[in-house]
Design an enzyme around this catalytic site. Structure first.
Site, short mmCIF file in Angstrom:
data_model
loop_
_atom_site.label_atom_id
_atom_site.label_comp_id
_atom_site.label_asym_id
_atom_site.label_seq_id
_atom_site.Cartn_x
_atom_site.Cartn_y
_atom_site.Cartn_z
N ASP A 122 0.86 -1.20 0.00
CA ASP A 122 0.00 0.00 0.00
C ASP A 122 0.89 1.25 0.00
OD1 ASP A 122 -2.15 1.89 0.49
OD2 ASP A 122 -3.36 0.21 1.14
N HIS A 175 2.06 2.21 -3.17
CA HIS A 175 1.09 3.15 -3.74
C HIS A 175 1.59 4.59 -3.72
CE1 HIS A 175 -2.56 0.20 -3.25
NE2 HIS A 175 -1.56 -0.31 -3.92
#
Ligand code: NAG
Ligand code: NAG
Ligand code: NAG
Ligand code: NAG
Length: 389
Positions: free
Chosen positions: A212, A235
């Site tokens: 993430d 991310h």
């Protein structure tokens, strides 16, 4: 007689008190408090007892977690305020989460430090969340710091957290340097570092490869400097999301420099919810190398994945954001994506010296704009016609 008792007492104190070694101050070893470190025995109680001692001694104190051993911990809280002026935690060995789900309650933080000022954790060891058993279950943050000041984290390896690897909330003055944080690309919610309601934070020279965000900066945060981060997979380095459930959120003075993004979903991102309030401003991303990311530069002021409050006209104001010297390759065609709300819009967005090519040979990259105002200070690839030149 009295003198003899006093002498005996003093001798006893000298034997009983921990050694006073140079800059480590008073040293406390978890082994002396019953920790076994064989990777099987639950060492939680021993760590809690050792913490009581290291926190409540005067002056500078050190907690030693020796090399070559694996200490198994269930959720544990290390709380201050401490009598010690500075607490050093030397992680030489491995601290591993117990994978016995029965000993955890839902949404429990694993290692939680609260109200400890002047805490420094380093030592070259590792913190292993054993996350794979959690990735399909409810879980919470691995290493969490709340209400701290003067925190330093360096020279550690963090892996496979249950959820966020490192979370910082309500802290002032944090320096993070030289960590390596890893989890598989497909592990859910394994942010490397999450910052909220905190200020004066530096994150330097750290490798982050997770499932993430590499760094997420949430509401109530200001004066954050990030440099020398190698992010990917992951991310990206994100402001937000801010303004969820119509919240009033603020973030300002965030400066990201000298970072690389490799194979990330996003690189430089600002994300705020439709219906939110507050602001994100005075943000810069400079000297950024991007290798095959999907969304290199992205502002989304209309974030609303579940279409809640779809008629809400308010939004978190986004202003004074600079992207300078951002170069590399994009997997998606849209390399610069500036989607601001029809009602509020983004102002003073500056692009300077941007060159993001397509990762696919022979293709071009493009930009997308909605209600964004600002300027490009030099030729920009892709061209961004909505900004003035
Ligand atoms: C937060 O930390 C400060 C300084 O250490 C302390 O005085 C205060 O009581 C703490 N607040 C809470 C809510 O624990
Ligand atoms: C910003 O944070 C740094 C530490 O990262 C600190 O030295 C500096 O004084 C802070 N600036 C302000 C304006 O508080
Ligand atoms: C970023 O890199 C440049 C060029 O290598 C260097 O001059 C500068 O000091 C670096 N800045 C930070 C904040 O690391
Ligand atoms: C934003 O930048 C503009 C132009 O540089 C400046 O006039 C303004 O004061 C800035 N606003 C904030 C909130 O910093």
């Amino acid at each position: 007689m009295k003198a003899a008792i006093l002498t005996l007492f003093l001798i006893f104190m000298m034997i009983a008190s921990p050694c006073l070694c140079n800059d480590l101050g008073k040293v406390f070893n978890v082994i002396s408090y019953g920790a076994v470190g064989n990777g099987k025995t639950d060492d939680t109680r021993a760590f809690a007892k050792a913490w009581e001692a290291v926190c409540n001694a005067n002056g500078i104190t050190s907690l030693i977690i020796p090399k070559g051993k694996i200490f198994l911990l269930n959720p544990v809280q290390f709380k201050g305020p401490c009598r010690a002026t500075k607490v050093l935690v030397q992680v030489g060995g491995t601290i591993a989460a117990s994978a016995n789900l029965k000993t955890w309650t839902d949404n429990e933080k694993w290692i939680h430090f609260e109200t400890v000022d002047g805490l420094a954790i380093n030592g070259g060891g590792q913190i292993d969340g054993q996350g794979s058993v959690w990735w399909n279950a409810c879980s919470d943050k691995a290493l969490h710091f709340h209400n701290c000041s003067g925190l330093q984290l360096s020279n550690l390896r963090h892996l496979n957290s249950q959820k966020n690897h490192i979370s910082i909330s309500g802290c002032k003055g944090v320096k993070i340097n030289n960590l390596r944080i890893s989890a598989p690309e497909d592990s859910p919610n394994t942010d490397a570092i999450d910052i909220s309601t905190s200020s004066n934070i530096e994150v330097l020279n750290t490798v982050m490869e997770t499932g993430d965000d590499c760094i997420a900066i949430n509401g109530g945060s200001s004066n954050i400097t990030i440099s020398g981060v190698a992010c990917g997979p992951g991310h990206g380095i994100s402001i937000g999301s801010l303004g969820k459930n119509e919240a009033f959120d603020t973030v300002e003075e965030v400066h990201v420099r000298n970072c690389t993004f490799k194979g990330t979903q996003n690189a430089a991102r600002i994300k705020t919810w439709q219906g939110g309030k507050g602001y994100a401003r005075k943000i810069s991303y400079e000297n950024i190398q991007i290798i095959n990311s999907q969304n290199p530069i992205i502002i989304d002021q209309n974030y609303n994945p579940n279409s809640l409050n779809a008629n809400a006209q308010s939004a978190v104001e986004i202003s004074n954001v600079t992207f300078r010297n951002v170069y590399g390759t994009s997997v998606d065609e849209i390399a610069v994506d500036l989607v601001c709300s029809d009602h509020i819009g983004c102002t003073n967005i500056v692009l300077n010296n941007i060159d993001i090519k397509s990762a696919i040979p022979g293709k071009q990259t493009i930009s997308r704009c909605n209600n964004v105002h600002g300027s490009t200070l030099s030729p920009c690839n892709p061209i961004v016609p909505c900004l003035s030149h």
